[in-house]
Design a protein around this motif. Structure first.
Motif, PDB file in Angstrom:
ATOM      1  N   TYR A  42       1.149  -1.297  -0.105  1.00 50.94           N
ATOM      2  CA  TYR A  42       0.057  -0.023   0.053  1.00 50.94           C
ATOM      3  C   TYR A  42       0.694   1.269  -0.015  1.00 50.94           C
ATOM      4  CZ  TYR A  42      -3.143   3.616   1.621  1.00 50.94           C
ATOM      5  OH  TYR A  42      -3.969   4.868   1.684  1.00 50.94           O
ATOM      6  N   SER A  43       0.673   2.148  -0.836  1.00 52.76           N
ATOM      7  CA  SER A  43       1.143   3.570  -0.708  1.00 52.76           C
ATOM      8  C   SER A  43       0.163   4.425  -0.247  1.00 52.76           C
ATOM      9  CB  SER A  43       1.593   3.921  -2.404  1.00 52.76           C
ATOM     10  OG  SER A  43       1.982   5.190  -2.298  1.00 52.76           O
ATOM     11  N   ALA A  44       0.512   5.023   0.951  1.00 47.99           N
ATOM     12  CA  ALA A  44      -0.207   6.148   1.573  1.00 47.99           C
ATOM     13  C   ALA A  44      -0.263   7.486   0.706  1.00 47.99           C
ATOM     14  CB  ALA A  44       0.298   6.306   2.984  1.00 47.99           C
ATOM     15  N   TYR A  45       0.859   7.727   0.110  1.00 52.17           N
ATOM     16  CA  TYR A  45       0.901   8.907  -0.542  1.00 52.17           C
ATOM     17  C   TYR A  45       0.085   8.898  -1.966  1.00 52.17           C
ATOM     18  CZ  TYR A  45       2.850  12.539  -3.706  1.00 52.17           C
ATOM     19  OH  TYR A  45       2.689  13.448  -4.813  1.00 52.17           O
ATOM     20  N   ALA A  46      -0.163   7.678  -2.584  1.00 53.30           N
ATOM     21  CA  ALA A  46      -0.871   7.365  -3.821  1.00 53.30           C
ATOM     22  C   ALA A  46      -2.391   7.005  -3.381  1.00 53.30           C
ATOM     23  CB  ALA A  46      -0.200   6.650  -4.827  1.00 53.30           C
ATOM     24  N   GLN A  47      -2.333   6.541  -2.258  1.00 53.33           N
ATOM     25  CA  GLN A  47      -3.719   5.857  -1.729  1.00 53.33           C
ATOM     26  C   GLN A  47      -4.306   4.696  -2.704  1.00 53.33           C
ATOM     27  OE1 GLN A  47      -6.866   8.431  -0.559  1.00 53.33           O
ATOM     28  NE2 GLN A  47      -5.531   9.679   1.004  1.00 53.33           N
ATOM     29  N   LYS A  48      -3.066   3.871  -3.168  1.00 51.29           N
ATOM     30  CA  LYS A  48      -3.322   2.827  -3.744  1.00 51.29           C
ATOM     31  C   LYS A  48      -2.669   1.574  -3.321  1.00 51.29           C
ATOM     32  CE  LYS A  48      -2.586   5.443  -8.120  1.00 51.29           C
ATOM     33  NZ  LYS A  48      -3.711   5.379  -9.001  1.00 51.29           N
ATOM     34  N   LEU A  49      -3.138   0.363  -3.708  1.00 56.33           N
ATOM     35  CA  LEU A  49      -2.717  -1.101  -3.011  1.00 56.33           C
ATOM     36  C   LEU A  49      -2.184  -1.736  -4.477  1.00 56.33           C
ATOM     37  CD1 LEU A  49      -2.688  -2.666  -0.788  1.00 56.33           C
ATOM     38  CD2 LEU A  49      -4.537  -4.043  -1.803  1.00 56.33           C
ATOM     39  N   TYR A  50      -1.106  -2.164  -4.653  1.00 56.99           N
ATOM     40  CA  TYR A  50      -0.484  -2.770  -5.639  1.00 56.99           C
ATOM     41  C   TYR A  50      -0.241  -4.263  -5.332  1.00 56.99           C
ATOM     42  CZ  TYR A  50       1.022   2.160  -6.709  1.00 56.99           C
ATOM     43  OH  TYR A  50       1.210   3.335  -6.919  1.00 56.99           O
ATOM     44  N   SER A  51      -0.736  -5.112  -5.983  1.00 55.60           N
ATOM     45  CA  SER A  51      -0.566  -6.620  -6.174  1.00 55.60           C
ATOM     46  C   SER A  51       0.543  -7.012  -6.747  1.00 55.60           C
ATOM     47  CB  SER A  51      -2.023  -7.412  -6.126  1.00 55.60           C
ATOM     48  OG  SER A  51      -2.366  -7.056  -7.563  1.00 55.60           O
ATOM     49  N   TYR A  59      -5.439  -1.281  -6.941  1.00 59.41           N
ATOM     50  CA  TYR A  59      -6.767  -0.821  -6.276  1.00 59.41           C
ATOM     51  C   TYR A  59      -6.564   0.657  -5.840  1.00 59.41           C
ATOM     52  CZ  TYR A  59      -7.077  -5.754  -6.804  1.00 59.41           C
ATOM     53  OH  TYR A  59      -7.048  -7.044  -7.416  1.00 59.41           O
ATOM     54  N   ASN A  60      -7.371   1.379  -6.358  1.00 62.86           N
ATOM     55  CA  ASN A  60      -7.231   2.882  -6.152  1.00 62.86           C
ATOM     56  C   ASN A  60      -8.276   3.281  -5.068  1.00 62.86           C
ATOM     57  OD1 ASN A  60      -5.398   3.444  -8.384  1.00 62.86           O
ATOM     58  ND2 ASN A  60      -7.224   2.563  -9.741  1.00 62.86           N
ATOM     59  N   ASP A  61      -8.047   4.735  -4.478  1.00 61.94           N
ATOM     60  CA  ASP A  61      -8.619   5.435  -3.687  1.00 61.94           C
ATOM     61  C   ASP A  61      -9.157   4.548  -2.440  1.00 61.94           C
ATOM     62  OD1 ASP A  61      -9.520   7.246  -5.600  1.00 61.94           O
ATOM     63  OD2 ASP A  61     -10.887   5.755  -6.659  1.00 61.94           O
ATOM     64  N   VAL A  81      -6.158   6.284   3.825  1.00 62.22           N
ATOM     65  CA  VAL A  81      -5.086   6.150   4.605  1.00 62.22           C
ATOM     66  C   VAL A  81      -5.946   5.463   5.996  1.00 62.22           C
ATOM     67  CG1 VAL A  81      -3.374   7.207   6.201  1.00 62.22           C
ATOM     68  CG2 VAL A  81      -3.695   7.754   4.081  1.00 62.22           C
ATOM     69  N   GLN A  82      -6.905   5.936   6.186  1.00 57.07           N
ATOM     70  CA  GLN A  82      -7.709   5.395   7.668  1.00 57.07           C
ATOM     71  C   GLN A  82      -8.133   4.174   7.383  1.00 57.07           C
ATOM     72  OE1 GLN A  82      -8.580   8.028   5.654  1.00 57.07           O
ATOM     73  NE2 GLN A  82     -10.794   8.286   5.347  1.00 57.07           N
ATOM     74  N   ALA A  83      -8.065   3.535   6.194  1.00 56.64           N
ATOM     75  CA  ALA A  83      -8.381   2.193   6.033  1.00 56.64           C
ATOM     76  C   ALA A  83      -7.309   1.153   5.971  1.00 56.64           C
ATOM     77  CB  ALA A  83      -9.272   1.911   4.550  1.00 56.64           C
ATOM     78  N   VAL A  84      -6.061   1.754   6.395  1.00 56.88           N
ATOM     79  CA  VAL A  84      -4.913   0.615   6.663  1.00 56.88           C
ATOM     80  C   VAL A  84      -4.486   1.045   7.954  1.00 56.88           C
ATOM     81  CG1 VAL A  84      -2.771   0.236   5.596  1.00 56.88           C
ATOM     82  CG2 VAL A  84      -4.522   0.941   4.170  1.00 56.88           C
ATOM     83  N   GLU A  85      -4.364   0.163   8.917  1.00 61.32           N
ATOM     84  CA  GLU A  85      -3.834   0.239  10.315  1.00 61.32           C
ATOM     85  C   GLU A  85      -2.814  -0.715  10.578  1.00 61.32           C
ATOM     86  OE1 GLU A  85      -7.185  -0.379  12.804  1.00 61.32           O
ATOM     87  OE2 GLU A  85      -6.966  -2.555  12.900  1.00 61.32           O
ATOM     88  N   PRO A  86      -1.656  -0.416  11.194  1.00 62.02           N
ATOM     89  CA  PRO A  86      -0.641  -1.344  11.974  1.00 62.02           C
ATOM     90  C   PRO A  86      -1.245  -2.269  12.822  1.00 62.02           C
ATOM     91  CG  PRO A  86      -0.663   0.990  12.991  1.00 62.02           C
ATOM     92  CD  PRO A  86      -1.762   0.932  12.080  1.00 62.02           C
ATOM     93  N   LEU A 102     -13.175   1.576   4.108  1.00 62.13           N
ATOM     94  CA  LEU A 102     -12.901   1.809   2.873  1.00 62.13           C
ATOM     95  C   LEU A 102     -14.050   2.898   2.321  1.00 62.13           C
ATOM     96  CD1 LEU A 102     -12.099  -1.498   1.433  1.00 62.13           C
ATOM     97  CD2 LEU A 102     -10.481   0.410   1.544  1.00 62.13           C
ATOM     98  N   GLY A 103     -13.733   3.925   1.461  1.00 57.95           N
ATOM     99  CA  GLY A 103     -14.725   4.703   1.029  1.00 57.95           C
ATOM    100  C   GLY A 103     -15.667   4.343   0.054  1.00 57.95           C
ATOM    101  N   PRO A 104     -16.429   4.938  -0.612  1.00 57.59           N
ATOM    102  CA  PRO A 104     -17.555   4.587  -1.741  1.00 57.59           C
ATOM    103  C   PRO A 104     -16.731   4.338  -2.824  1.00 57.59           C
ATOM    104  CG  PRO A 104     -17.759   6.753  -1.028  1.00 57.59           C
ATOM    105  CD  PRO A 104     -17.149   6.270   0.095  1.00 57.59           C
TER     106      PRO A 104
END
Length: 202
Positions: free
Chosen positions: A49-58, A85-87, A90-95, A176-178
């Motif tokens: 996950y990139s917090a800056y881009a708010q993307k998840l790369y698989s 996976y876009n959008d 940051v609040q949807a990713v937690e340590p 996750l947002g809408p």
């Protein structure tokens, strides 16, 4: 999530929990080269996950600088739009407080997970990878939540310690947002498939 997708993910979780061993044959991590070799074992085995881009790369590659001063970066795979996976806010990713580490850091062989106790007054446990992951899956299932572990790109900066570890975060679907909603099923499936691939590697 459609029923067929949910059933497929459930089948994958069952397969993951039934795995019995993970052979890694890691040598002691004692220099930069070995630390980076440890990191490369996870390339395309955990989503990032990139917090800056708010993307998840698989699908991606690690780009590692020749000099020790540069930062490790991520190069998305091709075709990136199928594996990104876009959008993802940051609040949807937690340590999670969970760390993956080479067993040699603990005087053992193989891969280990350092898993914090649910009771903050109790010390964390160092468990073989399979046992630790099974414990985490069961812990989150008991809460009615999926365990969707990912790495965070920003935490890979400066990853070159003598005894490296990788800190796992997790995706929290409820946050996750809408705009991300249509991808939730596919994203969850990608994360689970990566974990299964990690078990199958030798």
């Amino acid at each position: 999530m459609p029923f067929t997708c949910t059933a497929h993910v459930d089948d994958q979780w069952r397969e993951l929990q039934q795995q019995r061993e993970l052979a890694w044959d890691l040598d002691a991590i004692s220099d930069r080269g070995e630390a980076l070799a440890f990191l490369r074992r996870f390339e395309n085995c955990l989503c990032i996950y990139s917090a800056y881009a708010q993307k998840l790369y698989s699908r991606y590659s690690f780009v590692i600088p020749q000099s020790e001063q540069g930062d490790i970066t991520i190069l998305p795979g091709e075709p990136a739009w199928l594996a990104t996976y876009n959008d993802i806010p940051v609040q949807a990713v937690e340590p999670t407080g969970v760390h993956i580490m080479p067993g040699e850091a603990l005087g053992y062989s193989g891969l280990y997970l350092k898993v914090p106790s649910e009771n903050r007054l109790v010390a964390s446990k160092e468990l073989p990878f399979h046992a630790g992951l099974k414990l985490l899956i069961e812990r989150f299932q008991a809460r009615g939540e999926p365990f969707l572990p990912v790495l965070v790109k920003e935490e890979l900066r400066g990853f070159e310690g003598r005894m490296p570890s990788l800190h796992l975060h997790r995706i929290v679907p409820a946050r996750l947002g809408p705009r991300a909603q249509p991808d939730i099923g596919a994203m969850q499936e990608a994360i689970v498939e990566h974990l299964l691939g990690l078990f199958r590697r030798t």
